[in-house]
Enzyme design. Structure first.
Site, PDB file in Angstrom:
ATOM      1  N   GLU A   1      -3.169   7.440  -4.272  1.00 48.77           N
ATOM      2  CA  GLU A   1      -3.082   6.187  -3.510  1.00 48.77           C
ATOM      3  C   GLU A   1      -2.973   4.991  -4.456  1.00 48.77           C
ATOM      4  O   GLU A   1      -3.691   4.924  -5.451  1.00 48.77           O
ATOM      5  CB  GLU A   1      -4.336   6.039  -2.645  1.00 48.77           C
ATOM      6  CG  GLU A   1      -4.344   4.785  -1.784  1.00 48.77           C
ATOM      7  CD  GLU A   1      -5.691   4.564  -1.097  1.00 48.77           C
ATOM      8  OE1 GLU A   1      -5.842   4.974   0.065  1.00 48.77           O
ATOM      9  OE2 GLU A   1      -6.603   4.001  -1.732  1.00 48.77           O
TER      10      GLU A   1
ATOM     11  N   TYR B   1       0.855  -1.185   0.000  1.00 46.96           N
ATOM     12  CA  TYR B   1       0.000   0.000   0.000  1.00 46.96           C
ATOM     13  C   TYR B   1       0.892   1.237   0.000  1.00 46.96           C
ATOM     14  O   TYR B   1       1.877   1.303   0.749  1.00 46.96           O
ATOM     15  CB  TYR B   1      -0.894   0.020   1.253  1.00 46.96           C
ATOM     16  CG  TYR B   1      -1.651   1.317   1.423  1.00 46.96           C
ATOM     17  CD1 TYR B   1      -2.953   1.444   0.944  1.00 46.96           C
ATOM     18  CD2 TYR B   1      -1.067   2.438   2.035  1.00 46.96           C
ATOM     19  CE1 TYR B   1      -3.651   2.639   1.074  1.00 46.96           C
ATOM     20  CE2 TYR B   1      -1.758   3.632   2.161  1.00 46.96           C
ATOM     21  CZ  TYR B   1      -3.045   3.725   1.675  1.00 46.96           C
ATOM     22  OH  TYR B   1      -3.729   4.903   1.793  1.00 46.96           O
TER      23      TYR B   1
END
Ligand code: GDP
Ligand code: MN
Length: 382
Positions: free
Chosen positions: A189, A101
């Site tokens: 993101e 992530y």
């Protein structure tokens, strides 16, 4: 301004961030044609601006043309958390060794950019932050210094990724930071950022929010503006050039200036009411602008009363009052209106409104009294 995954990936690609080749399509036939061009296996991905598409059945691997047809038939038109899938993204499937992530966003209280990186990707990051906060490596970046290679390297080490992923991740993080700052994004993101069995690192998903106020610097962002999903009321307001944000309540709010509009929303809450919206008509409170604002507000079926809160500065009270009177003649309004008018030429403005006053159109001397009157006028229904 939120981007769809396929737009986010195109945005990433312009900054040199590696993404899988793919095509965005709207029909099953187009999906099949795209897959044939891309080569198998492909992933058929629902394009909706909501996370957890995988769990909802909106992401499927397809090994051949039949599977592409079956999956795109199932996914196009599918409802995912209230969003209907109108576009699918067909991309070359990747082999995954590990899922990470990575993101950048603004930490307003720290007045710095915040980068987050985790070796536990592919799942909801909020869950990771909750269950295993140490698994989330954070870095605060001074916007003047930027993200140096040295800092990126230390950050990757802190996140304890597979050493094979280090070089690729450092490179991607620096590009992602550039995309975030130069691209005027509020959020960039990647979840998951993947390491493949052959040691390559690339973005498998893209979540990007761009600052809508930066479009003047990025003319190409108009393509993203065109696909924004807006609440119906917000769409109508946007078309009239009004600064409008839809809320859940029943008191329509019109004010001049963003600060006053926010205070108006606050004071409606403070006296026990629920604002239906934020609406800033800006400096030019003429009849056209006022009529447009009243139209947008009265089209909201939840609105039971309207609060017009004007503080004349450069905008003069008498001109505003004339604008209101003309607008009221143009727009058919059934709910009560309470006006508070103060500032430059307020007396002249109130004198203009005076002959039009009734139970349906009241004038209140102060903001608090106006708020109380407008909430009372909305009635006790909730
Ligand atoms: P989200 O569920 O909306 O966040 O959609 P993602 O694009 O993040 O995909 C969800 C999951 O699907 C990923 O975490 C992967 O595990 C899986 N996935 C997506 N693309 C591929 C692919 O190309 N190959 C494989 N093997 N899995 C994929
Ligand atoms: Mn994802």
């Amino acid at each position: 301004m939120d981007l769809y995954e396929y737009q986010g990936k195109q945005f990433f690609a312009t900054y040199g961030i590696p993404v899988s080749p793919g095509e965005a399509v709207r029909t099953v036939d187009e999906a099949v044609a795209a897959a044939e061009r891309i080569g198998y296996p492909v992933v058929v991905k629902a394009q909706v601006q909501v996370g957890g598409r995988g769990k909802a059945g909106g992401i499927k691997l397809a090994d051949d043309v039949h599977q592409v047809r079956t999956h795109s038939e199932a996914i196009l038109g599918m409802d995912i958390k209230g969003h209907t899938v109108e576009v699918v993204w067909i991309e070359l499937a990747s082999d995954i060794a590990e899922e990470y992530y990575a993101s950048f966003t603004l930490d307003r209280s720290a007045k710095q950019h915040l980068g987050m990186l985790s070796a536990q990707g592919g799942v909801e990051i909020e869950a990771v932050a909750e269950s295993d906060p140490d698994a989330l490596a954070k870095i605060w970046i001074d916007p003047v210094d930027g993200l140096t290679e040295e800092a990126a390297r230390a950050w990757v080490a802190a996140a304890k990724l597979n050493p094979d992923a280090t070089e690729g991740t450092v490179d991607i993080l620096r590009k992602l930071y550039t995309a975030y700052t130069e691209g005027d994004a509020d959020l960039t993101e990647i979840n998951p950022l993947i390491l493949t069995p052959t040691g390559a690192v690339h973005a498998l998903d893209a979540k990007v929010t761009l600052d809508g106020n930066s479009v003047f610097r990025h003319p190409d962002y108009e393509q993203y503006e065109a696909t924004q999903v807006r609440d119906e009321r917000e769409q109508a307001a946007h078309e009239k050039g009004l600064q409008y944000v839809g809320l859940e309540g029943y008191v329509g709010v019109i004010a001049n200036g963003a600060g006053l509009a926010m205070s108006t929303v606050d004071i409606v809450n403070q006296v026990g009411g629920k604002p239906a919206n934020f609406l800033d008509i800006g400096g030019g409170a003429n009849a056209d602008v006022m009529a447009g604002a009243l139209e947008v507000i009265t089209n909201d079926p939840n609105v039971r009363s309207i609060f017009i809160n004007i503080f004349g500065g450069i905008t003069k009270g008498d001109e505003v009052a004339n604008g209101i009177v003309t607008a009221l003649g143009r727009v058919d309004i059934t709910v009560p209106i309470v006006i508070r008018l103060d500032g430059t030429n307020a007396d002249a403005g109130r004198a203009i409104l005076e002959p039009h006053l009734s139970a349906k159109l009241q004038l209140a001397p102060t903001m608090v009294e106006a708020a109380e009157a407008v909430v009372a006028a909305a009635g006790a229904r909730s």
